[in-house]
Each structure stands twice: as structure tokens, then as C-alpha cells.
Design an enzyme around this catalytic site. Structure first.
Site, PDB file in Angstrom:
ATOM      1  N   GLY A 141      43.945 -43.350 -66.365  1.00 38.67           N
ATOM      2  CA  GLY A 141      44.446 -42.239 -65.568  1.00 38.67           C
ATOM      3  C   GLY A 141      45.084 -41.179 -66.445  1.00 38.67           C
ATOM      4  O   GLY A 141      45.272 -41.381 -67.647  1.00 38.67           O
ATOM      5  N   PRO A 170      47.885 -38.452 -68.095  1.00 40.62           N
ATOM      6  CA  PRO A 170      49.232 -38.706 -68.631  1.00 40.62           C
ATOM      7  C   PRO A 170      50.302 -38.559 -67.556  1.00 40.62           C
ATOM      8  O   PRO A 170      50.189 -37.742 -66.647  1.00 40.62           O
ATOM      9  CB  PRO A 170      49.399 -37.616 -69.701  1.00 40.62           C
ATOM     10  CG  PRO A 170      48.017 -37.146 -70.018  1.00 40.62           C
ATOM     11  CD  PRO A 170      47.214 -37.317 -68.769  1.00 40.62           C
ATOM     12  N   VAL A 189      51.399 -40.745 -65.261  1.00 41.12           N
ATOM     13  CA  VAL A 189      51.293 -41.411 -63.949  1.00 41.12           C
ATOM     14  C   VAL A 189      51.956 -42.788 -63.944  1.00 41.12           C
ATOM     15  O   VAL A 189      51.949 -43.477 -62.935  1.00 41.12           O
ATOM     16  CB  VAL A 189      49.812 -41.527 -63.489  1.00 41.12           C
ATOM     17  CG1 VAL A 189      49.221 -40.165 -63.236  1.00 41.12           C
ATOM     18  CG2 VAL A 189      48.987 -42.317 -64.494  1.00 41.12           C
ATOM     19  N   GLY A 190      52.502 -43.194 -65.106  1.00 43.60           N
ATOM     20  CA  GLY A 190      53.261 -44.447 -65.130  1.00 43.60           C
ATOM     21  C   GLY A 190      52.488 -45.655 -65.581  1.00 43.60           C
ATOM     22  O   GLY A 190      52.794 -46.773 -65.169  1.00 43.60           O
ATOM     23  N   SER A 203      28.933 -32.166 -62.383  1.00 50.20           N
ATOM     24  CA  SER A 203      29.311 -32.020 -60.975  1.00 50.20           C
ATOM     25  C   SER A 203      29.423 -30.572 -60.485  1.00 50.20           C
ATOM     26  O   SER A 203      29.829 -30.331 -59.354  1.00 50.20           O
ATOM     27  CB  SER A 203      30.627 -32.745 -60.714  1.00 50.20           C
ATOM     28  OG  SER A 203      31.643 -32.218 -61.531  1.00 50.20           O
ATOM     29  N   LYS A 242      39.446 -35.528 -57.759  1.00 48.03           N
ATOM     30  CA  LYS A 242      39.020 -34.200 -57.288  1.00 48.03           C
ATOM     31  C   LYS A 242      39.591 -33.904 -55.894  1.00 48.03           C
ATOM     32  O   LYS A 242      40.023 -32.783 -55.613  1.00 48.03           O
ATOM     33  CB  LYS A 242      37.488 -34.136 -57.259  1.00 48.03           C
ATOM     34  CG  LYS A 242      36.869 -34.127 -58.656  1.00 48.03           C
ATOM     35  CD  LYS A 242      35.352 -34.203 -58.592  1.00 48.03           C
ATOM     36  CE  LYS A 242      34.753 -34.192 -59.988  1.00 48.03           C
ATOM     37  NZ  LYS A 242      33.295 -34.322 -59.981  1.00 48.03           N
TER      38      LYS A 242
END
Length: 755
Positions: free
Chosen positions: A333, A335, A337-338, A656, A699
Site C-alpha cells: 500500500g 506510504p 497507511v500504517g 487503464s 481508484k
């Protein structure tokens, strides 16, 4: 001379008895070779001594002790053949001596002087003996008595016996005494040297013993001997595997033999020290209480339900089986976010030791596997170092930033990590420094990564990916209130009575002063608020600071970001796409401009090859469907088309953006406006099919953050909607499509379609 003899030979005993029966006289002569038990005529010296038997005594062991007095020299002239004893004819030798001859007197004095010096040096002859010798007046007797007190060999004594001339005998004795004095002098020197050496050794031993006693009183080590004994005890206590213990003891034996000053001594000492300090059997007991673990995880982190669920599953299986190989979880994930703090919480929930190593920028394979001991300054790799730090064989081991490892001429550390993270082979992990297999199978490895795509496929295959997309606005607000604000207030010395931050102020701070997937910048902004409040309180300006929606701008300045990146009105030739980056999801505006020209397609915005190909594919599809889309079929001949993605300094790539580019192109060529509240993501084919994409969760969260209302997604991505947080799903309308026609139908305004 008068002396005792022990007689044991049968022939000699018979001769004694025969002599006693006659006149008690007997001829004594020596053997040339003393090792012959049964000598004959040729083995005996011809010159002997006629002696008188004074006393004879039979001993219990069968031998006879006899006291004899030597009378005069005699020479054997004839042997008689007798079986029971030797019988000879002997001619006595009369000695002629002149006591008044000055030469003889001089020789006697010299001999006495030499003998006196000899007695003084040797200390083997008593002073009484010296006195009795000095009283002898006859030169021949003097020579014979002195010769009897000298340590001479049989051949030397025989030579003196056969010297009939008194002058010659005196001269020989003077020479012998001179030699003996020299020998004694050398013996004395050697003795003194040995004595000094012994005294020095004894002195050193005594001092060492004193030093040991002093060191023992002070509690210090007693040199290398005690050190090796201590190491031997530690090796036994370490309870290593048998082959490792044998290796350690073998190295210890080498260490004992090598001098302390040797360079290899410190290398071996360091190696043994590592072997005894690494945990081989120490194991902490897991707390397999699911309810307790859930409380800990909820206490430390808000949200992250999927990760917490996975940890609780692990605990449940562990409680049932009691023997589960440590799983390898990869927390992926953006940076902030724990990820790291979550791994720490898992260790706390399990009550295991926690170790963290950062792999960011690691290029050398030796960082993982260690250096070979032949190198100067060699040491184990970070894995073994981490195990030593943990002190147990089952810690929670965090491998941070595993996606940022690199490789160069020093080896490929990512390949070395394969052995560490493979449950099938990490029970015998080999470190170049330790050289012996080490069991990592009970370790719970957790890795973290920002971008899973940069992790090599074989390494990725060994890990279970748990994606942490980031936090929604609601989650950020809760995290700020529960964790970040109390933590920063404590660090800045503030209490609730001095600082109060209203909920609407936190929400404004999240919306207008931060834009991120995690909460790191949010924590920095809260810290800034606390510093400003602390300054006001300390300066006396305020006693209590209340931060509201209106006052936060005074403290942090003008808003840095505009809340919501959705267009303010419907636009022609501009579509909003959704991107997935290492920092989480983001919105991407794609603009198309038309100008008269020769049909050239211009792409700008620092696009990668994949995005350029997506633009080409969209362009080709529109050309093939120009009639159905009410577009001039020859537009490509007289119109230059410029596709631009803003923020040109940032590299962009990925599959995408296909349908977004196609929508923007159709809008520009037809004049139909794109709905401002619609975002989209999906790849396009030449036939207009919409293909699935990755990172839908990230997203969707970025679309929610940007204020979009509708998201167009590929039909095949419907299965990923479950991963999106419920608060985000409620705020968005998801439209799944399988063809570009459906995209255009939902993205372009209806009133323009009627026209």
C-alpha cells in the site's frame, strides 16, 4: 684403599672361599666390558691389585659383602684353567719413590692445591677427607687416595693403576683435576642459569597468581584460560544442534592454541561469540487468544478489516494445529497507511518479540546472507543479526520496503531473499558467516511494499499480498481524533484543558491541507497546529486554544488543495480518468485539442509507451466508427489532434487510460460535452471492447476524495467492488461496461446526443 664389595657371581664367591682358606689374599681386577656376565681371560685387565680380605658377611639374598684392603699392584703372568674359579700367577709391582726429590714435592703440592680447589667447587668431598689427604706424605699413596675420590670411569681408573711411575701418575691426576674443575665450573654456570630461570618463572607464576586473585576480587576475567572456559560453558548452555556444537568446540580448541596477539584469534573469538548469542532453542509462548488479539488490533488501528481478519485466521489455525509454519504476509500500500505499525501490533497481539529491518536501497547480497569469514570485518547478514536482536526463534520479523531492493555487481539480494521467505527451505537457511544451517521456519515474516509491480515474480510468489489501499475521509477523521491528535498533544505538552480541536476543523484540515492515501501528512499538520497553540499559551496570548473551522486558516495559512478535483462544469474534449500510483489512487484529467493540419496525432504529458499505445488504439477505433459516431470520416486528413495529460513533470504509464482518452477524443470531434461528475477507468481494444484493470479500490477512493459521483468500470472488475469500503461505495454510483459505446452513452451529455 679399604672398601666394601658385594660379590654375587659363583666363580667370585668360590675364589673368596678359597682365599679365606689360604692366606686371605686375593687378586682383584676389572672387566674390560662390564656387560659380560661370564668373562674369560681375554675380557680381564692384566694389571690388578693384591688385596687382603678383612671381613666376609653373607647377606639374606645370597650375595656376600666383603671388606677388602688393597696392598699393592700386581701383573697377571699366567692363567690356570679352573672351572670353579679363576686362578692366576701374579707378579707384584714394587713402586720406587723418592720423597726428597724436589720435582715430586712440587707435583705433590700442585696436586694437593688442585684437589683442594676441586673439593671447594664440587662440595662432594668432606673437609675431613681433605684434611686426611693433606696429612699423607707418600707420593704414591697420595695419588691413589686422591684418585679414589674422583668421579672417574673404570678405564680412567685402570689407566692410573697401570701407571707405575709416581711422577707420571701425579701429572695425570693434575690434568684430570684441571678438567674436572672446568667441567664443574660449567656445571655451576648452567646451574646458576637454570636457577635464575626457575626463579624468574616462579616469580612470574607468583605474580600471575596474585593478579588472578586481584582480578577475581574485582570480578574481572582471568585471562584467556578463564575466557575459554567461560566460552565452553556458554556453548553447552546454548543447546545448539549437535553439528553446530561440534563446530563451535572445534573452533574453541583452535582459539586456545592461537596466540592472543594473532589476527586470527579475534576472528575465531568473534565467530564463537556469534554462535553462542544467536537463539537456537529459546522460544516465546504465543498468546493464541483471538478476542485479546482483536482488542489489541482495534486499539492500535482503525479500519484495515481485511488485514485484521487475516491475522485472526492465522491465530485460529495455530490454536487448532499447534504447528503451523510461519506465513509470509506482504502488506502492500501507499506510504503512511500504517503498514509498519500494523506489523508491530501483530507482534504485540501474539506476545512475540518484534524485529524490523529496512531493505530499501540494499544492493549487496552479503547484507542478507552475510560475509565469508575470510574477509576483514566479516559479519552475519541482517537476518541473523535480527534473530540475535530478537533473542527467540519465533519473532515477528518485519522486512520493510522489500520492493526497493536493487541488484548490481555485488549480487542480487532479492534472489537471496527467496531462501529466507520460502517455507519449504527456510528451516535450513545458510548464512555465509555462520556456515551452519539455521532454522527460520518458526519466524512470522511480514513484508511491506509500496509498489508490488517492482517485486521480482519468484519472490512475489512466496508471499501472500494483503492490499492496504488507504483511508477514506471518514476513516482519516476517526484516526485523527483517536490516535494522531492525542499523540501530538502529549508530545507537545498540551492537555485537553489547553487545546481543543473541533471535528469540523479536522475535516477541513483533511480536505484542504492534505491529499494522500495515508495519514502521515495529516499528522504533520496536526503537529503544526499543536506547535502554534503551544506558542500562544507560552507567550501568554491565550490560556486556552480552541481550533475551529474558521481559525484553522489563521494557523496553517491558505488552503493548499481544492477539495474535489471534479470539473466545475461539463466540458468538451476533457475527461476525468482514474490512476493507480505508489501513493494510492489519483484522478487524471485528459484533454484533447483540435487544430487544422495534416492529421497528426500529438501526445504530451510525459506518457509511457503503454499510454501512447492506448491513445493510438482509441484513435484507430474512432476512425473505424466515424460514421456511427457522426464524425467526418476524413477528419484525420485535415485536423491535427493533440492529447495532453496535465502535470507534465510527472511520468505516467499504464493501460487503464484507454477509454478515458477515447471519450475525450469523441467529445472533441463531435462537440458533445463530457459529464463533470463522471470518472472512468478501463483499457480499450481496436474493436472497442473494454478490458479489466487493477487497483480499483484505490481508484474508487481517489474518485470519492475528488468529489466524483459516477465511475465507469470494466464489467470484469465487478468482483472487485467488495473490497471497496462501504462508506465509499455509498457515495459513488458504479457503472460496469463491456464496450466503448456504453462508455460514451453514460459519459456524454444526453442533450447533445439528441442534437
Amino acid at each position: 684403599m679399604v672398601l666394601h664389595l658385594d660379590v654375587g657371581r659363583e666363580k667370585s664367591v668360590q675364589a673368596l672361599e678359597e682365599a679365606m682358606m689360604e692366606n686371605s689374599e686375593i687378586l682383584l681386577t676389572s672387566q674390560m666390558d662390564l656387560s659380560i656376565d661370564e668373562p674369560d681371560e681375554d675380557d680381564l685387565y692384566q694389571i690388578g691389585t693384591i688385596a687382603e680380605i678383612k671381613q666376609m658377611l653373607k647377606l639374606p639374598n645370597g650375595t656376600i659383602r666383603v671388606l677388602v684392603e688393597g696392598l699393592k699392584r700386581a701383573k697377571i703372568t699366567r692363567f690356570y684353567d679352573r672351572d670353579d674359579f679363576f686362578q692366576v700367577e701374579a707378579k707384584p709391582i714394587e713402586e720406587v719413590e723418592d720423597k726428597t726429590d724436589t720435582k715430586v714435592i712440587a707435583l705433590m703440592r700442585s696436586l694437593l692445591e688442585q684437589f683442594e680447589q676441586y673439593v671447594h667447587i664440587s662440595k662432594k668431598v668432606s673437609k675431613e677427607t681433605l684434611q686426611s689427604v693433606q696429612d699423607i706424605q707418600e707420593p704414591s699413596r697420595l695419588a691413589d687416595v686422591i684418585a679414589s675420590h674422583l668421579p672417574l670411569k673404570v678405564a680412567e681408573k685402570q689407566a692410573l693403576l697401570e701407571t707405575f711411575s709416581v711422577n707420571d701418575r701425579l701429572m695425570q691426576l693434575i690434568e684430570i683435576l684441571n678438567n674436572e674443575k672446568e667441567v664443574l665450573g660449567l656445571e655451576q654456570k648452567i646451574g646458576q642459569r637454570v636457577k635464575q630461570s626457575m626463579e624468574q618463572t616462579q616469580k612470574e607464576y607468583y605474580l600471575r597468581e596474585q593478579l588472578k586473585a586481584i582480578q577475581k576480587e574485582l570480578g574481572e576475567k582471568e585471562g584467556k584460560l578463564e575466557e575459554t572456559e567461560e566460552l565452553r560453558e556458554r556453548i553447552k548452555e546454548a543447546k545448539m544442534p549437535k553439528q553446530v556444537e561440534e563446530k563451535a568446540l572445534k573452533e574453541l580448541t583452535r582459539y586456545e592454541k592461537i596466540p592472543q596477539a594473532s589476527a586470527e584469534s579475534s576472528v575465531i573469538r568473534n565467530y564463537i561469540e556469534w554462535l553462542v548469542t544467536i537463539p537456537w532453542h529459546e522460544e516465546t509462548t504465543d498468546r493464541l487468544d483471538i478476542n485479546h488479539a482483536e482488542e489489541i488490533l482495534d486499539e492500535d488501528h482503525y479500519g484495515l478489516e481485511k488485514v485484521k481478519e487475516r491475522v485472526l485466521e492465522y491465530l485460529a489455525v495455530q490454536e487448532l494445529t499447534k504447528s503451523l509454519k510461519g506465513p509470509i504476509l506482504c502488506l502492500a500500500g501507499p506510504p503512511g497507511v500504517g503498514k509498519t505499525s500494523l506489523a508491530r501490533s501483530i507482534a504485540r497481539a501474539l506476545e512475540r518479540k518484534f524485529v524490523r529491518i529496512s531493505l530499501g536501497g540494499v544492493r549487496d547480497e552479503a547484507e542478507i546472507r552475510g560475509h565469508r569469514r575470510t574477509y576483514v570485518g566479516a559479519m552475519p547478514g541482517r537476518i541473523i543479526q535480527g534473530m540475535k536482536k530478537a533473542g527467540s526463534i519465533n519473532p515477528v520479523f518485519l522486512l520493510d520496503e522489500i520492493d526497493k531492493m536493487a541488484s548490481d555487481f555485488r549480487g542480487d539480494p532479492a534472489s537471496a531473499m527467496l531462501e529466507v521467505l520460502d517455507p519449504e527451505q527456510n528451516d535450513s537457511f545458510s548464512d555465509h558467516f555462520i556456515e551452519e544451517p539455521y532454522d527460520l521456519s518458526k519466524v512470522m515474516f511480514i513484508t511491506t511494499a509500496n509498489n508490488v509491480q517492482t517485486i521480482p515474480a519468484p519472490l512475489l510468489d512466496r508471499m501472500e499480498i494483503i492490499s492496504i489501499a488507504g483511508y477514506t475521509e471518514v476513516e482519516k477523521e476517526e484516526i485523527a481524533k483517536r490516535y494522531l491528535l492525542p499523540k501530538q498533544m502529549k508530545e507537545h505538552g498540551l492537555t485537553k484543558g489547553r487545546l481543543q480541536v473541533k471535528d469540523e476543523a479536522i475535516l477541513k484540515l483533511i480536505r484542504y491541507y492534505t491529499r494522500e492515501a495515508g495519514v502521515r501528512n495529516l499528522e504533520r499538520e496536526i503537529a503544526t497546529v499543536c506547535r502554534k497553540a503551544a506558542k500562544k499559551i507560552v507567550s501568554g496570548e491565550r490560556k486556552r486554544v480552541i481550533v475551529t473551522e474558521n481559525t484553522i486558516e489563521e494557523m496553517l495559512g491558505k488552503p493548499r488543495f481544492r477539495y474535489g478535483l471534479a470539473e466545475e462544469e461539463d466540458q468538451v474534449g476533457a475527461a476525468t480518468g482514474l490512476a493507480y500510483t505508489t501513493s494510492g489512487g489519483d484522478t487524471l484529467s485528459i484533454e484533447v485539442s483540435l487544430a487544422k493540419g495534416k492529421g497528426e496525432l500529438i501526445l504530451t504529458g510525459k506518457l509511457g509507451d503503454v499510454m501512447k499505445e492506448s491513445a493510438q488504439a482509441a484513435f484507430s477505433y474512432i476512425r473505424s466508427r466515424a460514421d456511427e459516431l457522426n464524425i467526418d470520416p476524413n477528419f484525420h486528413e485535415n485536423v491535427d489532434i493533440h492529447i495532453h495529460v496535465p502535470e507534465g513533470a510527472t511520468p505516467k504509464d499504464g493501460p487503464s487510460a484507454g477509454i478515458t482518452m477515447a471519450t475525450a477524443l469523441v467529445s472533441a470531434l463531435t462537440g458533445r460535452k463530457v459529464k463533470k461528475e463522471v470518472g472512468m477507468t478501463g483499457e480499450i481494444t481496436l474493436r472497442g471492447r473494454v478490458l479489466p484493470i487493477g487497483g480499483l479500490k484505490e481508484k474508487a477512493m481517489s474518485a470519492h476524495r475528488a468529489g466524483l459521483e459516477t465511475i465507469i468500470i470494466p464489467k470484469e472488475n465487478e468482483k472487485d467492488l467488495e473490497e471497496i469500503p462501504e462508506s465509499v461505495r455509498k457515495g459513488l454510483t458504479f457503472i460496469s461496461v463491456s464496450h466503448l459505446d456504453e462508455v460514451l452513452q453514460h459519459a456524454l451529455g444526453e442533450e447533445h446526443e439528441k442534437e
